[in-house]
Scaffold this active site. Sequence first.
Site, mmCIF file in Angstrom:
data_model
loop_
_atom_site.group_PDB
_atom_site.id
_atom_site.type_symbol
_atom_site.label_atom_id
_atom_site.label_comp_id
_atom_site.label_asym_id
_atom_site.label_seq_id
_atom_site.Cartn_x
_atom_site.Cartn_y
_atom_site.Cartn_z
ATOM 1 N N ASP A 27 35.322 40.903 28.674
ATOM 2 C CA ASP A 27 35.056 41.026 30.094
ATOM 3 C C ASP A 27 33.821 41.869 30.379
ATOM 4 O OD1 ASP A 27 37.273 39.497 30.888
ATOM 5 O OD2 ASP A 27 38.605 41.228 30.673
ATOM 6 N N TYR B 151 40.840 45.854 18.255
ATOM 7 C CA TYR B 151 40.151 46.486 19.380
ATOM 8 C C TYR B 151 40.267 47.999 19.265
ATOM 9 C CZ TYR B 151 39.312 42.326 22.263
ATOM 10 O OH TYR B 151 38.846 41.134 22.752
#
Length: 237
Positions: free
Chosen positions: A49, A107
């Site tokens: 994003d 992540y």
Amino acid sequence: IRMDIAYDGTLYNGFQRQPAKDTVQGMIENVLNHLTGERLTITPSGRTDKGVHALKQVVHFDTASPLKATKLKALMNRMLPTDILIDNATEVPRLFHARFDVQRKVYHYTITHERNPFKGHYALYHEPMDLIEFNALLKLFEGVHDFSGFTRKNDHAMTWRSVHTCKAVRKNSETVVIVESEGFLRHMVRYMVGTALSDLDKGSKNIEKALKDPMNSHVYLAPAEGLTLKDVLYNLK
């Protein structure tokens, strides 16, 4: 061709190409099209994003260009903005798929404990925390769960995920949350971190409630800037 890419997401409207907006995919495809004379579309391991960074994003594309992968890498790094780097480029079997062949993704979410304006785009500020308590909360995410309470609501999405690792480690004045899974829902890591921090600060139990009853959950979204796609793992190297 497979390419491993690193980028600073600060100035981009996410990875995925969008009309009239600067995106990482758009920048890369513009340069590739110029170099090959083709209209190429790159396929990523997944989308990040707006504001999210990557140390290793993996993409693939097909080309009829005679340029070798190593030459493409060198030329692209001369032409791309300095906040996007082609770290590696190699020819791979045609069956390789950057998205469908992913085994696991890792992540990192960075939390800084010092107010530093130069970390504003790369970490979330939070006062020093009890690492044992924080890890006890993060461990609740490990295992197989319905994570529909930790993503944007979508009735058509398969929301069960297996999280292999969810832990925090202290690095000097920072705490880094490490999350590893075969796949992630949109905003999933940011909701996990934000809700864990909220539970830690308030003594609430929103993680447990959201995992048990996702439809009646109260979760909190951490800012995008602290999130980095650290690694994408394949059986095929």
